[in-house]
Motif scaffolding. Structure first.
Motif, mmCIF file in Angstrom:
data_model
loop_
_atom_site.group_PDB
_atom_site.id
_atom_site.type_symbol
_atom_site.label_atom_id
_atom_site.label_comp_id
_atom_site.label_asym_id
_atom_site.label_seq_id
_atom_site.Cartn_x
_atom_site.Cartn_y
_atom_site.Cartn_z
ATOM 1 N N THR A 187 1.563 55.897 66.646
ATOM 2 C CA THR A 187 1.320 57.056 67.502
ATOM 3 C C THR A 187 2.620 57.495 68.172
ATOM 4 N N ARG A 188 3.416 56.539 68.616
ATOM 5 C CA ARG A 188 4.707 56.897 69.215
ATOM 6 C C ARG A 188 5.621 57.517 68.163
ATOM 7 N N ASP A 189 5.691 56.916 66.973
ATOM 8 C CA ASP A 189 6.522 57.484 65.906
ATOM 9 C C ASP A 189 6.133 58.932 65.628
ATOM 10 N N ALA A 190 4.814 59.171 65.544
ATOM 11 C CA ALA A 190 4.341 60.521 65.241
ATOM 12 C C ALA A 190 4.615 61.470 66.400
ATOM 13 N N PHE A 191 4.490 60.988 67.630
ATOM 14 C CA PHE A 191 4.790 61.833 68.793
ATOM 15 C C PHE A 191 6.253 62.260 68.777
ATOM 16 N N LEU A 192 7.138 61.334 68.424
ATOM 17 C CA LEU A 192 8.563 61.667 68.349
ATOM 18 C C LEU A 192 8.827 62.677 67.233
ATOM 19 N N GLU A 193 8.200 62.451 66.078
ATOM 20 C CA GLU A 193 8.463 63.304 64.918
ATOM 21 C C GLU A 193 7.828 64.678 65.059
ATOM 22 N N LEU A 194 6.610 64.723 65.590
ATOM 23 C CA LEU A 194 5.861 65.978 65.643
ATOM 24 C C LEU A 194 6.047 66.743 66.947
ATOM 25 N N GLY A 195 6.397 66.029 68.021
ATOM 26 C CA GLY A 195 6.541 66.673 69.309
ATOM 27 C C GLY A 195 7.973 66.756 69.802
ATOM 28 N N MET A 196 8.602 65.608 69.972
ATOM 29 C CA MET A 196 9.950 65.573 70.553
ATOM 30 C C MET A 196 10.997 66.228 69.648
ATOM 31 N N GLU A 197 10.935 65.925 68.358
ATOM 32 C CA GLU A 197 11.964 66.434 67.438
ATOM 33 C C GLU A 197 11.923 67.957 67.296
ATOM 34 N N PRO A 198 10.763 68.557 66.971
ATOM 35 C CA PRO A 198 10.744 70.025 66.903
ATOM 36 C C PRO A 198 10.962 70.674 68.264
ATOM 37 N N GLY A 199 10.556 69.984 69.348
ATOM 38 C CA GLY A 199 10.815 70.510 70.675
ATOM 39 C C GLY A 199 12.306 70.564 70.965
ATOM 40 N N PHE A 216 21.689 63.949 66.770
ATOM 41 C CA PHE A 216 20.484 64.719 67.066
ATOM 42 C C PHE A 216 19.262 63.808 67.181
ATOM 43 N N MET A 217 19.089 62.905 66.203
ATOM 44 C CA MET A 217 17.916 62.027 66.220
ATOM 45 C C MET A 217 17.963 61.091 67.422
ATOM 46 N N GLY A 218 19.155 60.661 67.792
ATOM 47 C CA GLY A 218 19.268 59.813 68.965
ATOM 48 C C GLY A 218 18.806 60.522 70.218
ATOM 49 N N LEU A 219 19.142 61.785 70.354
ATOM 50 C CA LEU A 219 18.724 62.566 71.514
ATOM 51 C C LEU A 219 17.229 62.880 71.470
#
Length: 356
Positions: A187-199, A216-219
């Motif tokens: 769930t955390r992985d998906a939150f980062l990929e689907l929410g944080m990254e495109p945000g 970029f991925m680090g940020l």
């Protein structure tokens, strides 16, 4: 010659699987081949797998399958340790297997892995029912929860925002305090990929360095460590309960847990879209994802009932529309996709190495 070696390796693996073990099987007695099915992994998939296990045990008369909630990463790590009774037959996952995990499996002799999609789920950002209402934009997630954000001079600084209205004037004047899953969680992985990254990509200063993938991925994937984001273990129900006990807090967890707790919590919208069965299945809701089980083909025909258990997972009565897994919050696959997954499970077709 290569084919002979592969057959020899496969035969050796099966012998090892069926052989007695004196180190403890994790799913049976400390010696002798394990008889019961063993699945481990995602806390999101856990209630679905548990429900299938209950039904399977009742109808088959065999040993009750063992289901463990270790988080997606933890379950796949255990699954990939090798072939034999001391390793799980199935890894439950709330995200696709990574290339690095596939390589770990291969290194340890787990070479035929069957990837089966069982349905959909969404990641929700929720509050207590009596809490303030939020309409998040994707960039709000990055700007509110990332450890580092662009400062006034464009340089990256420790996130200074204390309240949500400092992130977006349209959000409530409420402290940023979000309870969410730990690093081992899918769930955390998906939150980062689907929410944080495109945000993050919606923030010009961050988008400008997107070509520097590591930076970029680090940020985008590093959450705050100052108390604004709080790791809360693999039990999503614990996060739900925390929201009712901690006024002003938000929680990140799977949609299925929201459905089971609508009397106490509510989901907030993202980009104006409310998470529900239709918006998640269509992908309209930004934090939509697929759920999976990974099956160790070498255990088929050796662990009694394993293939039948997988078929029960995909049966019309379980994963189909109106099935008992939908009652637990699983969003079913469209019929054509479900038929395709059943065919894959019947043939036990191994997956290819993931691209990333």
């Amino acid at each position: 010659m290569i084919r002979i070696l592969k057959l020899a390796t496969s035969a050796a693996a099966l012998l090892a699987l069926a052989a007695c073990g004196d180190g403890g099987s994790g799913g049976g007695a400390s010696s002798g081949a394990r008889s019961g099915i063993w699945a481990a992994g995602s806390s999101t998939v856990f209630p679905f797998s548990t429900r299938v296990a209950e039904n399977f045990a009742r109808t088959s008369g065999g040993a009750a399958p063992r289901v463990e909630s270790l988080g997606t990463g933890g379950g796949i790590q255990a699954f990939c340790q090798g072939v034999g009774p001391t390793t799980p037959d199935i890894a439950n996952a709330s995200r696709p297997m990574k290339a690095s995990e596939f390589d770990l499996c291969a290194k340890n002799g787990v070479t035929d892995i069957v990837e089966i999609k069982i349905g959909f789920d969404g990641i929700v950002i929720a509050t207590a029912r009596n809490g303030n209402g939020f309409n998040f934009e994707l960039n709000d997630l990055y700007e509110g929860l990332a450890k580092e954000v662009p400062g006034a001079d464009g340089q990256f600084v420790a996130n200074p925002s204390k309240t949500w209205n400092q992130v977006n004037a349209g959000l409530p004047n409420q402290r940023i305090q979000v309870y969410g899953p730990p690093p081992t969680s899918g769930t955390r992985d998906a939150f980062l990929e689907l929410g944080m990254e495109p945000g993050a990509k919606l923030v010009p200063a961050v988008a400008a360095i997107a070509s520097d993938t590591d930076r970029f991925m680090g940020l985008a994937h590093t959450l705050r460590e100052d108390g604004a984001w709080i790791d809360s273990g693999e039990n999503d129900n614990a996060i739900v309960q925390t929201l009712t006990r901690t006024p002003g807090s938000l929680g990140v967890f799977g949609y299925s847990f929201l459905e089971q707790n609508l009397d106490t919590v509510k989901a907030e919208t993202i980009d104006g879209v409310t998470p529900n069965a239709d918006t998640i299945a269509s992908g309209e809701y930004p934090l939509s994802r697929s759920l999976y089980i990974y099956v160790k083909k070498a255990h088929i025909g050796v662990i009694p009932g394993l293939q039948q258990f997988v078929q029960e997972f995909l049966s019309e009565g379980s994963a189909g529309k109106g099935g008992y897994l939908q009652d637990r919050g699983l969003i079913p696959l469209p019929e054509d996709q479900l038929v395709a997954q059943r065919a894959l499970a019947s043939a036990m077709t191994p997956m290819q190495r993931p691209a990333k």
